[in-house]
Structures are given as structure tokens and as C-alpha cells.
Design a protein around this motif. Structure first.
Motif, PDB file in Angstrom:
ATOM      1  N   ARG A 133       0.816  -1.215   0.000  1.00  0.00           N
ATOM      2  CA  ARG A 133       0.000   0.000   0.000  1.00  0.00           C
ATOM      3  C   ARG A 133       0.854   1.271   0.000  1.00  0.00           C
ATOM      4  NH1 ARG A 133      -1.705  -3.375   3.689  1.00  0.00           N
ATOM      5  NH2 ARG A 133      -0.821  -2.126   5.379  1.00  0.00           N
ATOM      6  N   SER A 134       1.930   1.249  -0.783  1.00  0.00           N
ATOM      7  CA  SER A 134       2.806   2.406  -0.894  1.00  0.00           C
ATOM      8  C   SER A 134       2.914   2.819  -2.356  1.00  0.00           C
ATOM      9  CB  SER A 134       4.195   2.076  -0.329  1.00  0.00           C
ATOM     10  OG  SER A 134       5.050   3.167  -0.455  1.00  0.00           O
ATOM     11  N   ARG A 135       2.744   4.097  -2.629  1.00  0.00           N
ATOM     12  CA  ARG A 135       2.714   4.569  -4.004  1.00  0.00           C
ATOM     13  C   ARG A 135       3.699   5.722  -4.219  1.00  0.00           C
ATOM     14  NH1 ARG A 135      -1.657   4.561  -7.928  1.00  0.00           N
ATOM     15  NH2 ARG A 135      -2.963   3.608  -6.325  1.00  0.00           N
ATOM     16  N   LEU A 136       4.397   5.677  -5.334  1.00  0.00           N
ATOM     17  CA  LEU A 136       5.245   6.788  -5.737  1.00  0.00           C
ATOM     18  C   LEU A 136       4.334   7.823  -6.397  1.00  0.00           C
ATOM     19  CD1 LEU A 136       8.689   6.421  -7.514  1.00  0.00           C
ATOM     20  CD2 LEU A 136       7.150   8.328  -7.949  1.00  0.00           C
ATOM     21  N   LEU A 137       4.128   8.940  -5.705  1.00  0.00           N
ATOM     22  CA  LEU A 137       3.166   9.938  -6.170  1.00  0.00           C
ATOM     23  C   LEU A 137       3.748  10.881  -7.210  1.00  0.00           C
ATOM     24  CD1 LEU A 137       1.480  10.896  -2.771  1.00  0.00           C
ATOM     25  CD2 LEU A 137       0.765   9.176  -4.445  1.00  0.00           C
ATOM     26  N   ALA A 138       5.009  11.257  -7.037  1.00  0.00           N
ATOM     27  CA  ALA A 138       5.638  12.183  -7.986  1.00  0.00           C
ATOM     28  C   ALA A 138       7.138  12.164  -7.797  1.00  0.00           C
ATOM     29  CB  ALA A 138       5.105  13.604  -7.780  1.00  0.00           C
ATOM     30  N   SER A 139       7.854  12.467  -8.878  1.00  0.00           N
ATOM     31  CA  SER A 139       9.306  12.600  -8.811  1.00  0.00           C
ATOM     32  C   SER A 139       9.725  13.650  -9.826  1.00  0.00           C
ATOM     33  CB  SER A 139      10.002  11.264  -9.103  1.00  0.00           C
ATOM     34  OG  SER A 139      11.367  11.329  -8.766  1.00  0.00           O
ATOM     35  N   LEU A 184       5.962  18.247  -4.862  1.00  0.00           N
ATOM     36  CA  LEU A 184       4.718  18.310  -4.082  1.00  0.00           C
ATOM     37  C   LEU A 184       3.568  18.835  -4.945  1.00  0.00           C
ATOM     38  CD1 LEU A 184       6.145  19.699  -0.720  1.00  0.00           C
ATOM     39  CD2 LEU A 184       5.121  17.435  -1.068  1.00  0.00           C
ATOM     40  N   ALA A 185       3.848  19.866  -5.748  1.00  0.00           N
ATOM     41  CA  ALA A 185       2.807  20.441  -6.607  1.00  0.00           C
ATOM     42  C   ALA A 185       2.352  19.437  -7.665  1.00  0.00           C
ATOM     43  CB  ALA A 185       3.323  21.708  -7.271  1.00  0.00           C
ATOM     44  N   ALA A 186       3.269  18.595  -8.126  1.00  0.00           N
ATOM     45  CA  ALA A 186       2.941  17.617  -9.171  1.00  0.00           C
ATOM     46  C   ALA A 186       1.898  16.611  -8.709  1.00  0.00           C
ATOM     47  CB  ALA A 186       4.205  16.894  -9.631  1.00  0.00           C
ATOM     48  N   CYS A 187       1.821  16.373  -7.392  1.00  0.00           N
ATOM     49  CA  CYS A 187       0.807  15.443  -6.880  1.00  0.00           C
ATOM     50  C   CYS A 187      -0.235  16.181  -6.033  1.00  0.00           C
ATOM     51  CB  CYS A 187       1.452  14.307  -6.090  1.00  0.00           C
ATOM     52  SG  CYS A 187       2.612  14.799  -4.817  1.00  0.00           S
ATOM     53  N   SER A 188      -0.371  17.485  -6.303  1.00  0.00           N
ATOM     54  CA  SER A 188      -1.411  18.314  -5.678  1.00  0.00           C
ATOM     55  C   SER A 188      -1.325  18.305  -4.153  1.00  0.00           C
ATOM     56  CB  SER A 188      -2.809  17.859  -6.132  1.00  0.00           C
ATOM     57  OG  SER A 188      -2.926  17.946  -7.532  1.00  0.00           O
ATOM     58  N   LEU A 189      -0.103  18.323  -3.631  1.00  0.00           N
ATOM     59  CA  LEU A 189       0.115  18.401  -2.194  1.00  0.00           C
ATOM     60  C   LEU A 189       0.826  19.703  -1.855  1.00  0.00           C
ATOM     61  CD1 LEU A 189       1.360  14.761  -1.418  1.00  0.00           C
ATOM     62  CD2 LEU A 189      -0.920  15.707  -0.992  1.00  0.00           C
ATOM     63  N   ASP A 225       2.532  21.484   3.889  1.00  0.00           N
ATOM     64  CA  ASP A 225       1.814  21.182   5.126  1.00  0.00           C
ATOM     65  C   ASP A 225       1.355  19.725   5.171  1.00  0.00           C
ATOM     66  OD1 ASP A 225       0.823  22.376   7.618  1.00  0.00           O
ATOM     67  OD2 ASP A 225      -1.162  21.837   6.834  1.00  0.00           O
ATOM     68  N   ASP A 226       1.278  19.078   3.999  1.00  0.00           N
ATOM     69  CA  ASP A 226       0.856  17.675   3.944  1.00  0.00           C
ATOM     70  C   ASP A 226       2.007  16.711   4.251  1.00  0.00           C
ATOM     71  OD1 ASP A 226      -1.845  18.173   3.080  1.00  0.00           O
ATOM     72  OD2 ASP A 226      -1.026  18.682   1.105  1.00  0.00           O
ATOM     73  N   CYS A 227       3.234  17.214   4.236  1.00  0.00           N
ATOM     74  CA  CYS A 227       4.417  16.358   4.377  1.00  0.00           C
ATOM     75  C   CYS A 227       4.632  15.952   5.835  1.00  0.00           C
ATOM     76  CB  CYS A 227       5.637  17.092   3.844  1.00  0.00           C
ATOM     77  SG  CYS A 227       7.138  16.112   3.883  1.00  0.00           S
ATOM     78  N   ASP A 228       4.710  14.647   6.086  1.00  0.00           N
ATOM     79  CA  ASP A 228       4.948  14.138   7.440  1.00  0.00           C
ATOM     80  C   ASP A 228       6.430  13.906   7.720  1.00  0.00           C
ATOM     81  OD1 ASP A 228       2.128  13.775   8.287  1.00  0.00           O
ATOM     82  OD2 ASP A 228       2.096  12.329   6.633  1.00  0.00           O
ATOM     83  N   GLU A 229       7.209  13.604   6.674  1.00  0.00           N
ATOM     84  CA  GLU A 229       8.613  13.273   6.871  1.00  0.00           C
ATOM     85  C   GLU A 229       9.427  13.774   5.688  1.00  0.00           C
ATOM     86  OE1 GLU A 229      11.383  10.748   9.387  1.00  0.00           O
ATOM     87  OE2 GLU A 229       9.191  10.690   9.489  1.00  0.00           O
ATOM     88  N   GLN A 248       8.373  13.821 -15.879  1.00  0.00           N
ATOM     89  CA  GLN A 248       8.514  15.126 -15.243  1.00  0.00           C
ATOM     90  C   GLN A 248       9.921  15.678 -15.371  1.00  0.00           C
ATOM     91  OE1 GLN A 248       6.972  13.623 -11.553  1.00  0.00           O
ATOM     92  NE2 GLN A 248       4.996  14.610 -11.829  1.00  0.00           N
ATOM     93  N   ASP A 249      10.674  15.177 -16.385  1.00  0.00           N
ATOM     94  CA  ASP A 249      11.991  15.751 -16.649  1.00  0.00           C
ATOM     95  C   ASP A 249      12.068  16.307 -18.063  1.00  0.00           C
ATOM     96  OD1 ASP A 249      12.033  13.473 -18.210  1.00  0.00           O
ATOM     97  OD2 ASP A 249      14.116  12.984 -17.728  1.00  0.00           O
ATOM     98  N   GLY A 250      10.904  16.416 -18.721  1.00  0.00           N
ATOM     99  CA  GLY A 250      10.854  16.991 -20.055  1.00  0.00           C
ATOM    100  C   GLY A 250      11.230  16.032 -21.166  1.00  0.00           C
ATOM    101  N   GLN A 251      11.417  14.749 -20.870  1.00  0.00           N
ATOM    102  CA  GLN A 251      11.811  13.766 -21.865  1.00  0.00           C
ATOM    103  C   GLN A 251      10.714  12.718 -22.005  1.00  0.00           C
ATOM    104  OE1 GLN A 251      14.492  14.366 -23.571  1.00  0.00           O
ATOM    105  NE2 GLN A 251      15.239  16.003 -22.246  1.00  0.00           N
ATOM    106  N   SER A 252      10.727  12.034 -23.149  1.00  0.00           N
ATOM    107  CA  SER A 252       9.694  11.026 -23.386  1.00  0.00           C
ATOM    108  C   SER A 252      10.255   9.653 -23.732  1.00  0.00           C
ATOM    109  CB  SER A 252       8.770  11.483 -24.538  1.00  0.00           C
ATOM    110  OG  SER A 252       9.524  11.718 -25.718  1.00  0.00           O
ATOM    111  N   ASP A 253      11.483   9.576 -24.270  1.00  0.00           N
ATOM    112  CA  ASP A 253      12.035   8.284 -24.675  1.00  0.00           C
ATOM    113  C   ASP A 253      12.648   7.609 -23.467  1.00  0.00           C
ATOM    114  OD1 ASP A 253      13.846  10.427 -24.704  1.00  0.00           O
ATOM    115  OD2 ASP A 253      15.312   9.272 -25.835  1.00  0.00           O
TER     116      ASP A 253
END
Length: 340
Positions: free
Chosen positions: A8-14, A85-90, A93-97, A306-311
């Protein structure tokens, strides 16, 4: 092997961001000739050609390669964290760690405290600094964040690659290669419970491995890494995957931190990985150099687009194995599956 199963752990954004100073091969060779005056220029040119790095970005311009500016690293870390944080709409203040991984030789002191203040994290948010110079440290921080997220927390990992160029002079027999591949940049990754967000990647398991004879390692960095991949990596990977009832044949995408092209080629040869399965790893090294602890999260940013690349390799892959090495004979693993 130290292994932890994640549920139950998800990578939300990088998100990955890089300094403004671009170093191509010609620039790298010219500076290395100044840094290693006793090494023949032909040997330097050959190393630059073979290492697999086409260009990289560093925190300093070629003409000022010995300067230090820790403010740039702080500013870039803040930017990456906010964008992730903005990429996953957080919001902060939502950050716990908050986990901050950096190289203490060149990073600002108490960066985790400064970054928390810059982001205006709430006072109850934990701040953890991890000091390391190898890729496995980034994998460990990602694993710790994923474990916390499995228990309902929002965890932010910020990894800063900023090792000084002259540190490569003392890197053993392959100092020239070390200086030719060194890259700088910052990657920020956000993890949350599986119920948060949609799509993306779910972390299934994390692991680490320390070679039995790690303390006896006296060879250079690249040679040590080649030995690590040849002697210990196959067995470590098989044991790690078998605990999940999987084999290498079940992996569609390989995200591998390697300090040189020869290391990535050795990995592909050992596990018979096709071109698509290694494309992201090779491209990351060619375009950004050796980002050490920031290598894995930077490649996760590429996977997230989210780094501007597609390949970014095999877009249809459902499973992903991330492997990072160093410092010394250490390995770090993450096993991920694509969410529906």
C-alpha cells in the motif's frame, strides 16, 4: 541481504532539476587536463570518449571549476521539492517526513533544517539527513520513505548530487574516469499510501546488500563496481526477487545506477536485458553523468515524464527493478509495479 516488503505504498511524484552550467565532452577533457596534469592528454580523451557521458551539468562553470557555491544547491533543492509536491497536488503542510540525502563535502550544512524552513514545513514534520557519497544511499532513502508511506504517511525525499570535482583526484586508480562522469543535480520524490493518487508506480519491496568482503576493497571505484556486479549482484538480485516469487524474466524495466557505460553493459550482459529495458539507464548516464545517490530518483522523474523527456524505455513494462551501487560494495534495490 536486508529486505523489507512494502504494501500500500505509491510513488506519487518525482521531479529532477539541474544546474545551469553544461559541460560537454570537449569541455570535460580540457578541464581534466588541468586537474590531472601528469596524465597524458590522449589517455584523458580516450576516457572521456569511452565513459558514456555525452554532457552533464555542474554547479560551477568550467572556468571556475574549483569554486564553491552552496546557495545554488539549496535553491535547486527547494525548487525540486516544491515542484514534486505540486505535481501530486500536495502542499508542504501535507508532508509528514522529509529525507535529505547529500554529500557533506560540498552541500550546505544542516540542509534538512534549511530546506524545512524554506518549504515552511509544519514543526511536527520529521527531518532526516542522510550523508552519503554512493548511489545505494538514494535507494535506502527511497525505501525508508516508501515504508512510512505504507503506514499512511506522506514522505518527501530530496537527493542532492553535488560532490566536488577535485575529490576525484583521490578516487584511486580511476580518478580520471570519476571526474569525467561526475554529474550534479537534485531529485525530489514524494511517496504516499496506495490509496492516494491514481496510476504511476507502486513500491512492492525494497532491499539492500553488503558484499561479504566489502571492507577489503582496495581497488578503484569503477573496478570495484565491475567486481561487485560480476561477483555479487546476480546472486543478490535472484535472492531479492525470489522472496517475492519472481525472477529476472518477470522484470520489464531496469533502472540501474552505473558510474560508467561499461558497468551498465555488464549489467545488461549478466541479466540478458534487451535494449528497451536498459534505455532509460543508458540515457540518464549519457545526459546527466553519474548522479550517485540522485541517480535513481532522477530516473523515476523520467519515468513520470517530469523531466521533459519522453524516450524512457519500455513504456509497456508492468514491473520495474531499480538497482543502485556504492559507496564501496553496497547495493540497494527497489521493486515496483505499475498501478492500474
Amino acid at each position: 541481504m536486508i529486505e523489507a516488503t512494502i504494501r500500500r505504498s505509491r510513488l506519487l511524484a518525482s521531479v529532477s532539476v539541474y544546474p545551469e552550467h553544461v559541460w560537454d565532452r570537449a569541455t570535460t577533457a580540457r578541464v581534466l587536463a588541468e586537474l590531472f596534469p601528469r596524465v597524458p592528454r590522449a589517455e584523458i580523451d580516450l576516457c572521456v570518449e569511452r565513459c558514456g557521458v555525452e554532457e552533464r551539468r555542474l554547479f560551477f562553470a568550467p572556468e571556475h571549476w574549483a569554486r564553491r557555491d552552496t546557495r545554488a544547491a539549496s535553491e535547486l533543492a527547494t525548487r525540486a521539492a516544491r515542484e514534486a509536491l505540486a505535481a501530486c497536488s500536495l502542499t508542504p503542510d501535507d508532508c509528514d517526513e522529509l529525507f535529505v540525502v547529500t554529500d557533506a563535502r560540498a552541500a550546505p550544512r544542516e540542509l534538512e533544517i534549511e530546506l524545512g524552513e524554506r518549504l515552511e514545513l509544519r514543526r511536527t514534520s520529521a527531518r532526516v539527513l542522510v550523508d552519503a557519497a554512493g548511489g545505494a544511499a538514494g535507494a535506502s532513502a527511497l525505501g525508508l520513505a516508501a515504508e512510512l508511506a505504507a503506514h499512511g504517511k506522506i514522505a518527501l525525499v530530496v537527493v542532492v548530487a553535488c560532490a566536488p570535482l577535485e575529490a576525484c583526484v583521490n578516487a584511486g586508480t580511476d580518478g580520471v574516469c570519476c571526474a569525467a562522469t561526475l554529474g550534479h543535480g537534485v531529485a525530489a520524490t514524494v511517496f504516499g499510501p496506495e490509496s492516494s493518487g491514481r496510476g504511476g508506480w507502486r513500491v512492492e519491496a525494497t532491499g539492500s546488500w553488503l558484499a561479504p568482503d566489502a571492507r577489503d576493497a582496495t581497488s578503484g571505484r569503477v573496478e570495484c563496481e565491475r567486481s561487485l556486479f560480476s561477483r555479487h549482484l546476480p546472486g543478490a538480485v535472484v535472492r531479492f526477487l525470489s522472496k517475492r516469487g519472481m525472477s529476472v524474466a518477470d522484470i520489464g524495466q531496469h533502472v540501474v545506477h552505473g558510474s560508467a557505460r561499461s558497468v551498465l553493459e555488464r549489467y545488461a550482459e549478466l541479466f540478458r536485458v534487451c535494449e528497451a529495458g536498459m534505455r532509460l539507464s543508458r540515457r540518464a548516464l549519457a545526459r546527466h553523468g553519474d548522479l550517485a545517490a540522485a541517480a535513481l530518483p532522477a530516473m523515476f522523474a523520467a519515468l513520470a515524464g517530469q523531466d521533459g523527456q519522453s524516450d524512457v524505455g519500455d513504456s509497456d513494462a508492468r514491473t520495474l527493478l531499480a538497482v543502485a551501487s556504492g559507496p564501496g560494495k553496497r547495493l540497494g534495490f527497489l521493486l515496483c509495479e505499475r498501478c492500474a
